[in-house]
Design a protein around this motif. Structure first.
Motif, PDB file in Angstrom:
ATOM      1  N   GLU A 173       0.829  -1.199   0.000  1.00 61.26           N
ATOM      2  CA  GLU A 173       0.000   0.000   0.000  1.00 61.26           C
ATOM      3  C   GLU A 173       0.871   1.260   0.000  1.00 61.26           C
ATOM      4  OE1 GLU A 173      -3.423   2.111   2.739  1.00 61.26           O
ATOM      5  OE2 GLU A 173      -3.150  -0.055   2.876  1.00 61.26           O
ATOM      6  N   ALA A 174       1.956   1.236   0.750  1.00 66.52           N
ATOM      7  CA  ALA A 174       2.861   2.385   0.806  1.00 66.52           C
ATOM      8  C   ALA A 174       3.489   2.645  -0.567  1.00 66.52           C
ATOM      9  CB  ALA A 174       3.946   2.151   1.851  1.00 66.52           C
ATOM     10  N   TRP A 175       3.865   1.576  -1.288  1.00 65.86           N
ATOM     11  CA  TRP A 175       4.432   1.753  -2.628  1.00 65.86           C
ATOM     12  C   TRP A 175       3.399   2.333  -3.586  1.00 65.86           C
ATOM     13  CZ3 TRP A 175       9.059   2.503  -4.087  1.00 65.86           C
ATOM     14  CH2 TRP A 175      10.132   1.906  -3.436  1.00 65.86           C
ATOM     15  N   ARG A 176       2.163   1.831  -3.512  1.00 67.29           N
ATOM     16  CA  ARG A 176       1.111   2.378  -4.376  1.00 67.29           C
ATOM     17  C   ARG A 176       0.905   3.862  -4.091  1.00 67.29           C
ATOM     18  NH1 ARG A 176      -1.078  -2.679  -3.699  1.00 67.29           N
ATOM     19  NH2 ARG A 176      -2.273  -2.094  -1.869  1.00 67.29           N
ATOM     20  N   ASP A 177       0.861   4.227  -2.818  1.00 73.28           N
ATOM     21  CA  ASP A 177       0.686   5.638  -2.444  1.00 73.28           C
ATOM     22  C   ASP A 177       1.829   6.494  -2.964  1.00 73.28           C
ATOM     23  OD1 ASP A 177      -1.633   4.884  -1.136  1.00 73.28           O
ATOM     24  OD2 ASP A 177      -0.753   5.004   0.885  1.00 73.28           O
ATOM     25  N   GLU A 178       3.050   5.959  -2.884  1.00 72.69           N
ATOM     26  CA  GLU A 178       4.214   6.702  -3.367  1.00 72.69           C
ATOM     27  C   GLU A 178       4.165   6.897  -4.880  1.00 72.69           C
ATOM     28  OE1 GLU A 178       7.841   8.788  -3.371  1.00 72.69           O
ATOM     29  OE2 GLU A 178       6.342   8.399  -1.828  1.00 72.69           O
ATOM     30  N   VAL A 179       3.757   5.877  -5.603  1.00 71.72           N
ATOM     31  CA  VAL A 179       3.640   5.992  -7.064  1.00 71.72           C
ATOM     32  C   VAL A 179       2.604   7.056  -7.420  1.00 71.72           C
ATOM     33  CG1 VAL A 179       2.888   4.797  -9.154  1.00 71.72           C
ATOM     34  CG2 VAL A 179       4.446   3.658  -7.563  1.00 71.72           C
ATOM     35  N   VAL A 180       1.469   7.025  -6.755  1.00 66.51           N
ATOM     36  CA  VAL A 180       0.421   8.023  -7.006  1.00 66.51           C
ATOM     37  C   VAL A 180       0.948   9.421  -6.704  1.00 66.51           C
ATOM     38  CG1 VAL A 180      -1.823   8.865  -6.195  1.00 66.51           C
ATOM     39  CG2 VAL A 180      -1.503   6.435  -6.657  1.00 66.51           C
ATOM     40  N   ARG A 181       1.659   9.574  -5.591  1.00 64.76           N
ATOM     41  CA  ARG A 181       2.204  10.877  -5.212  1.00 64.76           C
ATOM     42  C   ARG A 181       3.175  11.388  -6.273  1.00 64.76           C
ATOM     43  NH1 ARG A 181       6.483  13.253  -3.530  1.00 64.76           N
ATOM     44  NH2 ARG A 181       7.770  11.388  -3.402  1.00 64.76           N
ATOM     45  N   ARG A 182       4.039  10.513  -6.772  1.00 67.99           N
ATOM     46  CA  ARG A 182       5.028  10.927  -7.779  1.00 67.99           C
ATOM     47  C   ARG A 182       4.375  11.284  -9.105  1.00 67.99           C
ATOM     48  NH1 ARG A 182      10.502   7.331  -6.935  1.00 67.99           N
ATOM     49  NH2 ARG A 182      10.594   7.549  -4.675  1.00 67.99           N
ATOM     50  N   VAL A 183       3.392  10.496  -9.523  1.00 63.74           N
ATOM     51  CA  VAL A 183       2.691  10.799 -10.782  1.00 63.74           C
ATOM     52  C   VAL A 183       1.998  12.151 -10.680  1.00 63.74           C
ATOM     53  CG1 VAL A 183       0.780  10.092 -12.271  1.00 63.74           C
ATOM     54  CG2 VAL A 183       2.449   8.395 -11.513  1.00 63.74           C
ATOM     55  N   LYS A 184       1.338  12.417  -9.550  1.00 59.24           N
ATOM     56  CA  LYS A 184       0.676  13.710  -9.358  1.00 59.24           C
ATOM     57  C   LYS A 184       1.679  14.860  -9.399  1.00 59.24           C
ATOM     58  CE  LYS A 184      -3.361  12.223  -6.705  1.00 59.24           C
ATOM     59  NZ  LYS A 184      -4.023  12.222  -5.390  1.00 59.24           N
ATOM     60  N   ILE A 218       4.514  14.976 -10.978  1.00 61.02           N
ATOM     61  CA  ILE A 218       4.951  15.167 -12.364  1.00 61.02           C
ATOM     62  C   ILE A 218       3.876  15.899 -13.155  1.00 61.02           C
ATOM     63  CG2 ILE A 218       5.467  13.963 -14.537  1.00 61.02           C
ATOM     64  CD1 ILE A 218       6.822  11.783 -12.729  1.00 61.02           C
ATOM     65  N   ARG A 219       2.626  15.468 -13.018  1.00 62.87           N
ATOM     66  CA  ARG A 219       1.528  16.098 -13.758  1.00 62.87           C
ATOM     67  C   ARG A 219       1.312  17.546 -13.352  1.00 62.87           C
ATOM     68  NH1 ARG A 219      -2.741  11.084 -13.786  1.00 62.87           N
ATOM     69  NH2 ARG A 219      -1.733   9.933 -15.465  1.00 62.87           N
ATOM     70  N   ASN A 220       1.549  17.862 -12.088  1.00 60.42           N
ATOM     71  CA  ASN A 220       1.359  19.223 -11.590  1.00 60.42           C
ATOM     72  C   ASN A 220       2.571  20.112 -11.846  1.00 60.42           C
ATOM     73  OD1 ASN A 220      -1.163  18.540 -10.591  1.00 60.42           O
ATOM     74  ND2 ASN A 220      -0.386  18.040  -8.558  1.00 60.42           N
ATOM     75  N   GLY A 221       3.620  19.556 -12.445  1.00 63.55           N
ATOM     76  CA  GLY A 221       4.822  20.331 -12.725  1.00 63.55           C
ATOM     77  C   GLY A 221       5.707  20.521 -11.504  1.00 63.55           C
ATOM     78  N   GLU A 222       5.446  19.804 -10.442  1.00 53.37           N
ATOM     79  CA  GLU A 222       6.240  19.922  -9.217  1.00 53.37           C
ATOM     80  C   GLU A 222       7.500  19.055  -9.269  1.00 53.37           C
ATOM     81  OE1 GLU A 222       3.448  18.686  -6.287  1.00 53.37           O
ATOM     82  OE2 GLU A 222       2.113  20.386  -6.642  1.00 53.37           O
ATOM     83  N   ALA A 223       7.560  18.168 -10.235  1.00 55.10           N
ATOM     84  CA  ALA A 223       8.730  17.300 -10.395  1.00 55.10           C
ATOM     85  C   ALA A 223       8.972  17.124 -11.887  1.00 55.10           C
ATOM     86  CB  ALA A 223       8.487  15.943  -9.739  1.00 55.10           C
ATOM     87  N   ALA A 224      10.203  16.899 -12.232  1.00 53.39           N
ATOM     88  CA  ALA A 224      10.557  16.723 -13.640  1.00 53.39           C
ATOM     89  C   ALA A 224      11.051  15.303 -13.860  1.00 53.39           C
ATOM     90  CB  ALA A 224      11.636  17.716 -14.037  1.00 53.39           C
ATOM     91  N   ILE A 225      10.849  14.837 -15.068  1.00 52.02           N
ATOM     92  CA  ILE A 225      11.346  13.521 -15.453  1.00 52.02           C
ATOM     93  C   ILE A 225      12.680  13.732 -16.156  1.00 52.02           C
ATOM     94  CG2 ILE A 225      10.937  11.482 -16.857  1.00 52.02           C
ATOM     95  CD1 ILE A 225       7.956  12.042 -16.615  1.00 52.02           C
ATOM     96  N   ARG A 226      13.684  13.013 -15.698  1.00 48.68           N
ATOM     97  CA  ARG A 226      14.993  13.102 -16.338  1.00 48.68           C
ATOM     98  C   ARG A 226      15.122  11.981 -17.355  1.00 48.68           C
ATOM     99  NH1 ARG A 226      19.581  13.568 -11.991  1.00 48.68           N
ATOM    100  NH2 ARG A 226      20.793  13.537 -13.892  1.00 48.68           N
ATOM    101  N   ALA A 227      15.741  12.298 -18.461  1.00 48.98           N
ATOM    102  CA  ALA A 227      15.961  11.303 -19.508  1.00 48.98           C
ATOM    103  C   ALA A 227      16.936  10.245 -19.011  1.00 48.98           C
ATOM    104  CB  ALA A 227      16.510  11.967 -20.769  1.00 48.98           C
ATOM    105  N   LEU A 228      16.786   9.032 -19.506  1.00 47.42           N
ATOM    106  CA  LEU A 228      17.660   7.931 -19.129  1.00 47.42           C
ATOM    107  C   LEU A 228      19.124   8.281 -19.380  1.00 47.42           C
ATOM    108  CD1 LEU A 228      18.066   5.040 -18.127  1.00 47.42           C
ATOM    109  CD2 LEU A 228      17.638   4.265 -20.464  1.00 47.42           C
ATOM    110  N   GLN A 229      19.376   8.990 -20.470  1.00 49.37           N
ATOM    111  CA  GLN A 229      20.751   9.361 -20.790  1.00 49.37           C
ATOM    112  C   GLN A 229      21.357  10.239 -19.693  1.00 49.37           C
ATOM    113  OE1 GLN A 229      18.178   9.894 -22.872  1.00 49.37           O
ATOM    114  NE2 GLN A 229      18.545   8.535 -24.598  1.00 49.37           N
ATOM    115  N   ASP A 230      20.550  11.110 -19.080  1.00 52.89           N
ATOM    116  CA  ASP A 230      21.043  11.963 -17.997  1.00 52.89           C
ATOM    117  C   ASP A 230      21.480  11.128 -16.796  1.00 52.89           C
ATOM    118  OD1 ASP A 230      20.417  14.124 -19.560  1.00 52.89           O
ATOM    119  OD2 ASP A 230      18.571  14.625 -18.478  1.00 52.89           O
ATOM    120  N   TRP A 231      20.758  10.066 -16.504  1.00 55.16           N
ATOM    121  CA  TRP A 231      21.074   9.207 -15.358  1.00 55.16           C
ATOM    122  C   TRP A 231      22.327   8.377 -15.629  1.00 55.16           C
ATOM    123  CZ3 TRP A 231      18.961   9.851 -10.767  1.00 55.16           C
ATOM    124  CH2 TRP A 231      17.735  10.471 -10.678  1.00 55.16           C
TER     125      TRP A 231
END
Length: 66
Positions: A38-49, A51-64
């Protein structure tokens, strides 16, 4: 004996194989921790939100990889 078990597993359908896998993993690791799932599901939902709200950015695989 192991070869016989493997042969029988090959005869199972996909759903039955998943059940065998679940039983084996539970036997090895113990029962799944429902709170952790349940904690992992909540974390995934939090991260997706975020990203959608512009509060977090997705880095390209090449950057990592650099």
């Amino acid at each position: 004996m192991l070869a016989e078990v493997c042969e029988k597993i090959q005869l199972l359908n996909s759903e039955e194989k998943h059940e065998v896998l679940r039983v084996l993993l539970e036997d090895i690791d113990g029962p799944a921790d429902k709170d952790a799932d349940e904690a992992w599901r909540d974390e995934v939902v939090r991260r997706v939100k975020a990203i959608r709200n512009g509060e977090a950015a997705i880095r390209a695989l090449q950057d990592w990889q650099e």
